[in-house]
Design a protein around this motif. Structure first.
Motif, PDB file in Angstrom:
ATOM      1  N   MET A  68       0.823  -1.690  -0.232  1.00  0.00           N
ATOM      2  CA  MET A  68      -0.354   0.287  -0.354  1.00  0.00           C
ATOM      3  C   MET A  68       1.097   1.029   0.393  1.00  0.00           C
ATOM      4  N   PRO A  69       0.342   2.515  -0.645  1.00  0.00           N
ATOM      5  CA  PRO A  69       1.281   3.416  -0.654  1.00  0.00           C
ATOM      6  C   PRO A  69       1.002   4.008   0.232  1.00  0.00           C
ATOM      7  N   ALA A  70       2.679   5.242   0.454  1.00  0.00           N
ATOM      8  CA  ALA A  70       2.228   6.253   2.330  1.00  0.00           C
ATOM      9  C   ALA A  70       1.292   7.142   1.097  1.00  0.00           C
ATOM     10  N   LEU A  71       0.723   7.008   2.586  1.00  0.00           N
ATOM     11  CA  LEU A  71      -0.889   9.144   2.635  1.00  0.00           C
ATOM     12  C   LEU A  71       0.210   9.767   2.777  1.00  0.00           C
ATOM     13  N   HIS A  72      -0.577  11.060   1.770  1.00  0.00           N
ATOM     14  CA  HIS A  72      -0.134  12.075   1.542  1.00  0.00           C
ATOM     15  C   HIS A  72      -1.060  12.729   0.698  1.00  0.00           C
ATOM     16  N   ALA A  73      -0.509  14.269   1.437  1.00  0.00           N
ATOM     17  CA  ALA A  73      -1.848  15.406   0.995  1.00  0.00           C
ATOM     18  C   ALA A  73      -2.187  15.410  -0.761  1.00  0.00           C
ATOM     19  N   LEU A  74      -0.832  14.893  -1.203  1.00  0.00           N
ATOM     20  CA  LEU A  74      -1.486  14.925  -2.716  1.00  0.00           C
ATOM     21  C   LEU A  74      -1.574  12.813  -3.228  1.00  0.00           C
ATOM     22  N   THR A  75      -2.165  12.713  -2.120  1.00  0.00           N
ATOM     23  CA  THR A  75      -2.821  10.998  -3.319  1.00  0.00           C
ATOM     24  C   THR A  75      -3.336  11.134  -3.843  1.00  0.00           C
ATOM     25  N   ASN A  76      -3.121  10.554  -4.452  1.00  0.00           N
ATOM     26  CA  ASN A  76      -4.542  10.337  -6.237  1.00  0.00           C
ATOM     27  C   ASN A  76      -5.087   9.639  -5.008  1.00  0.00           C
ATOM     28  N   ALA A  77      -6.550  10.374  -4.551  1.00  0.00           N
ATOM     29  CA  ALA A  77      -7.462   8.939  -4.068  1.00  0.00           C
ATOM     30  C   ALA A  77      -8.985   9.464  -4.641  1.00  0.00           C
ATOM     31  N   ASP A  78      -9.389   8.530  -4.661  1.00  0.00           N
ATOM     32  CA  ASP A  78     -11.223   8.782  -6.040  1.00  0.00           C
ATOM     33  C   ASP A  78     -11.465   7.068  -5.075  1.00  0.00           C
ATOM     34  N   LEU A  79     -12.156   8.043  -4.648  1.00  0.00           N
ATOM     35  CA  LEU A  79     -13.509   7.700  -3.013  1.00  0.00           C
ATOM     36  C   LEU A  79     -14.535   8.280  -3.106  1.00  0.00           C
ATOM     37  N   HIS A  80     -14.813   7.818  -4.864  1.00  0.00           N
ATOM     38  CA  HIS A  80     -16.844   8.032  -4.643  1.00  0.00           C
ATOM     39  C   HIS A  80     -16.899   6.945  -6.602  1.00  0.00           C
ATOM     40  N   CYS A  81     -17.294   5.833  -6.009  1.00  0.00           N
ATOM     41  CA  CYS A  81     -17.556   5.030  -7.651  1.00  0.00           C
ATOM     42  C   CYS A  81     -18.772   4.080  -7.389  1.00  0.00           C
ATOM     43  N   HIS A  82     -19.262   3.767  -8.392  1.00  0.00           N
ATOM     44  CA  HIS A  82     -20.042   3.033  -8.991  1.00  0.00           C
ATOM     45  C   HIS A  82     -20.292   1.121  -9.732  1.00  0.00           C
ATOM     46  N   SER A  83     -20.191   0.780  -9.286  1.00  0.00           N
ATOM     47  CA  SER A  83     -20.262  -0.627  -9.500  1.00  0.00           C
ATOM     48  C   SER A  83     -21.289  -1.444 -10.129  1.00  0.00           C
ATOM     49  N   THR A  84     -21.221  -2.330 -10.852  1.00  0.00           N
ATOM     50  CA  THR A  84     -22.381  -3.392 -10.959  1.00  0.00           C
ATOM     51  C   THR A  84     -23.797  -3.759  -9.840  1.00  0.00           C
TER      52      THR A  84
END
Length: 287
Positions: free
Chosen positions: A1-17
């Motif tokens: 798992m990558p280290a977290l920081h303020a500029l982490t490329n986080a995508d925290l909203h999406c939908h599946s089938t």
């Protein structure tokens, strides 16, 4: 798992089938990883059944994962969406709350189909159901895909404008969860509640202030500042709102489909450096 920081490329909203997306959780995970997402959350509407597949796929790809959900809430006569991040998808209180929230979708869908039949569009319930498979999870998006597929409209946006918005022939309201209940279910399952895409709601300034105030009073802690439906000006506005209300800032594409979504997974601009990213507060929940 990558280290977290303020500029982490986080995508925290999406939908599946498992709700109204067109890709499976593993396919979404692969797409997110290919687009450079470092921390990803699956947030299906009122459903957590896809979380296990999503977690397994994300971990296999070396991507941080947050279990999530998007709960439909009734507030001031409108539907508002509250995202829960870092939830325990096995928590019985969350599962029961989501079951109650899903209840009534099939009845609403049949009423929508009857309204569409009255304006010359028969077979809409069966057509929409082909895109979801489970009447408990049927939504306006599934009706929209049927109307495009059957040639009544050219795209999903046109369907909503002509048929599925309030005042149009296929619109049928539904009573969703109460704001306080949704936040409680999220908190009891160990998660953190976030107001999703606030610019999408047609609230007056007074109503919006009431939403943010009640949300905070019930224990809500975050707001989506950067999201697929926000303009640059709206991102600036909700950055200010996050600071005004002392809320953490979230970032999520609200991705549903390669052919329908406004924004690709992982392609959003970064959060402003003056904000506190929600994923930093959830570091111990990232898997």
């Amino acid at each position: 798992m990558p280290a977290l920081h303020a500029l982490t490329n986080a995508d925290l909203h999406c939908h599946s089938t498992f709700s109204d997306g067109t890709l499976s959780p593993p396919s979404l995970a692969e797409r997110a990883a290919l687009n450079g997402v470092e921390v990803w959350a699956l947030t299906d509407h009122d459903e957590v059944a896809g979380i296990g597949q999503a977690r397994t796929a994300a971990q296999a790809l070396g991507m941080g994962f947050l279990a999530g959900v998007e709960i439909s809430v009734s507030f001031a006569g409108q539907v508002v969406h509250i995202v829960g991040l870092g939830v325990d998808e096995t928590d019985p209180r969350l599962i029961e709350g989501l079951r109650q929230t899903r209840g009534g979708r099939e009845r609403r869908a049949r009423d929508m189909a009857a309204s569409l039949a009255a304006v010359g569009i028969p077979g809409a319930f069966e057509g929409a159901l082909k895109h979801v498979g489970n009447p408990e999870l049927i939504s306006r998006t599934h009706f929209a895909r049927f109307l495009v597929e059957s040639g009544h409209c050219s795209d999903v946006g046109e369907v909503f404008r002509r048929f599925l918005k309030e005042g149009k022939p296929g619109f049928v309201p539904h009573r969703w969860a109460a704001l306080g209940d949704a936040i409680r279910w999220i908190r009891e399952s160990g998660g953190l509640a976030v107001i999703a895409h606030p610019a999408r709601y047609d609230f007056t300034p007074t109503e919006e202030f009431a939403l943010f105030s009640e949300f905070k009073a019930h224990g809500g802690l975050g707001v989506e500042v950067v999201t697929g439906s926000h303009s640059e000006a709206e991102m600036l506005r909700y950055a200010d709102m996050a600071l005004e209300f002392g809320l953490l800032a979230s970032r999520g594409s609200d991705f549903h489909s390669p052919t329908e979504s406004r924004t690709e997974l992982g392609s959003l601009p970064a959060l402003s450096g003056r904000l506190n990213p929600v994923w930093m507060a959830l570091a111990d929940r990232v898997q």
